[in-house]
Scaffold this motif. Structure first.
Motif, PDB file in Angstrom:
ATOM      1  N   LEU A  75       0.703  -1.157  -0.169  1.00 36.46           N
ATOM      2  CA  LEU A  75       0.100   0.059   0.094  1.00 36.46           C
ATOM      3  C   LEU A  75       0.932   1.179   0.202  1.00 36.46           C
ATOM      4  CD1 LEU A  75      -2.813   1.439   0.331  1.00 36.46           C
ATOM      5  CD2 LEU A  75      -2.450   1.163   2.976  1.00 36.46           C
ATOM      6  N   LEU A  76       0.456   2.117  -0.892  1.00 35.59           N
ATOM      7  CA  LEU A  76       1.234   3.554  -0.856  1.00 35.59           C
ATOM      8  C   LEU A  76       0.211   4.622  -0.908  1.00 35.59           C
ATOM      9  CD1 LEU A  76       3.859   4.865  -1.076  1.00 35.59           C
ATOM     10  CD2 LEU A  76       3.873   4.640  -3.499  1.00 35.59           C
ATOM     11  N   GLU A  77       0.182   5.374   0.081  1.00 39.46           N
ATOM     12  CA  GLU A  77      -0.636   6.466  -0.092  1.00 39.46           C
ATOM     13  C   GLU A  77       0.122   7.806  -0.238  1.00 39.46           C
ATOM     14  OE1 GLU A  77      -4.022   6.324   3.027  1.00 39.46           O
ATOM     15  OE2 GLU A  77      -2.635   5.160   3.888  1.00 39.46           O
ATOM     16  N   GLN A  78      -0.408   8.615  -0.820  1.00 41.79           N
ATOM     17  CA  GLN A  78       0.526  10.098  -1.153  1.00 41.79           C
ATOM     18  C   GLN A  78       1.066  10.515   0.053  1.00 41.79           C
ATOM     19  OE1 GLN A  78      -2.106  13.163  -2.939  1.00 41.79           O
ATOM     20  NE2 GLN A  78      -1.505  12.557  -4.713  1.00 41.79           N
ATOM     21  N   ASN A  79       2.147  10.854   0.164  1.00 39.58           N
ATOM     22  CA  ASN A  79       3.224  11.635   1.397  1.00 39.58           C
ATOM     23  C   ASN A  79       3.294  10.572   2.376  1.00 39.58           C
ATOM     24  OD1 ASN A  79       2.851  13.933  -0.170  1.00 39.58           O
ATOM     25  ND2 ASN A  79       0.857  14.606   0.780  1.00 39.58           N
ATOM     26  N   SER A  80       3.131   9.211   1.951  1.00 44.10           N
ATOM     27  CA  SER A  80       3.817   8.130   3.046  1.00 44.10           C
ATOM     28  C   SER A  80       4.613   7.106   2.493  1.00 44.10           C
ATOM     29  CB  SER A  80       2.252   7.459   3.527  1.00 44.10           C
ATOM     30  OG  SER A  80       1.447   8.196   4.069  1.00 44.10           O
ATOM     31  N   GLN A  81       5.263   6.623   3.425  1.00 45.09           N
ATOM     32  CA  GLN A  81       6.004   5.513   2.920  1.00 45.09           C
ATOM     33  C   GLN A  81       5.264   4.184   2.583  1.00 45.09           C
ATOM     34  OE1 GLN A  81       9.487   5.354   2.837  1.00 45.09           O
ATOM     35  NE2 GLN A  81       9.440   7.384   3.114  1.00 45.09           N
ATOM     36  N   SER A  82       5.780   3.371   1.752  1.00 45.77           N
ATOM     37  CA  SER A  82       5.000   2.222   1.287  1.00 45.77           C
ATOM     38  C   SER A  82       4.839   1.317   2.592  1.00 45.77           C
ATOM     39  CB  SER A  82       5.520   1.660   0.051  1.00 45.77           C
ATOM     40  OG  SER A  82       6.997   1.092   0.322  1.00 45.77           O
ATOM     41  N   ILE A  83       3.908   0.447   2.775  1.00 48.16           N
ATOM     42  CA  ILE A  83       3.534  -0.494   3.659  1.00 48.16           C
ATOM     43  C   ILE A  83       3.388  -1.726   2.905  1.00 48.16           C
ATOM     44  CG2 ILE A  83       2.354  -1.131   5.565  1.00 48.16           C
ATOM     45  CD1 ILE A  83       1.338   1.782   5.807  1.00 48.16           C
TER      46      ILE A  83
END
Length: 104
Positions: free
Chosen positions: A20-28
């Motif tokens: 999962l990758l959300e804007q302005n976040s690291q991928s999980i």
């Protein structure tokens, strides 16, 4: 992410889990979830993404929506055929609670 600027990217990785990758976040990375033995993976990706959208649109945060979608897809691949193995809402919650109860 840089080219199209979507809010969310979900990548199913089969037995490798999902990302999962959300804007302005690291991928999980989420490790694979096994609810029962795999019989056929046909329709697994469709089940994952349709279920993710279902939960996300209902207001679940993206991480929780993906975790739930992974449980749904994991259950689905325990049957043979593209049109089999789908849980209704009550059945899903029962399976999900069992998976949650065993999470470490």
């Amino acid at each position: 992410m840089q080219l199209y600027s979507p809010r969310i990217i979900v990548i199913g990785q089969g037995e490798g889990g999902a990302m999962l990758l959300e804007q302005n976040s690291q991928s999980i990375h989420f490790p694979a979830i096994k609810t029962r033995p795999v019989v056929s993976t046909i329709g697994a990706g469709d089940a994952l993404f349709a279920s993710f959208l279902n939960f996300y649109v209902k207001g679940f945060p993206a991480q929780e929506a993906l975790k739930r979608a992974m449980v749904f897809a994991s259950w689905k691949i325990g049957t043979r055929g593209a049109a089999q193995g789908f849980l209704n809402a009550q059945e899903f919650e029962q399976v999900y609670s069992q998976v949650e109860g065993t999470a470490k």
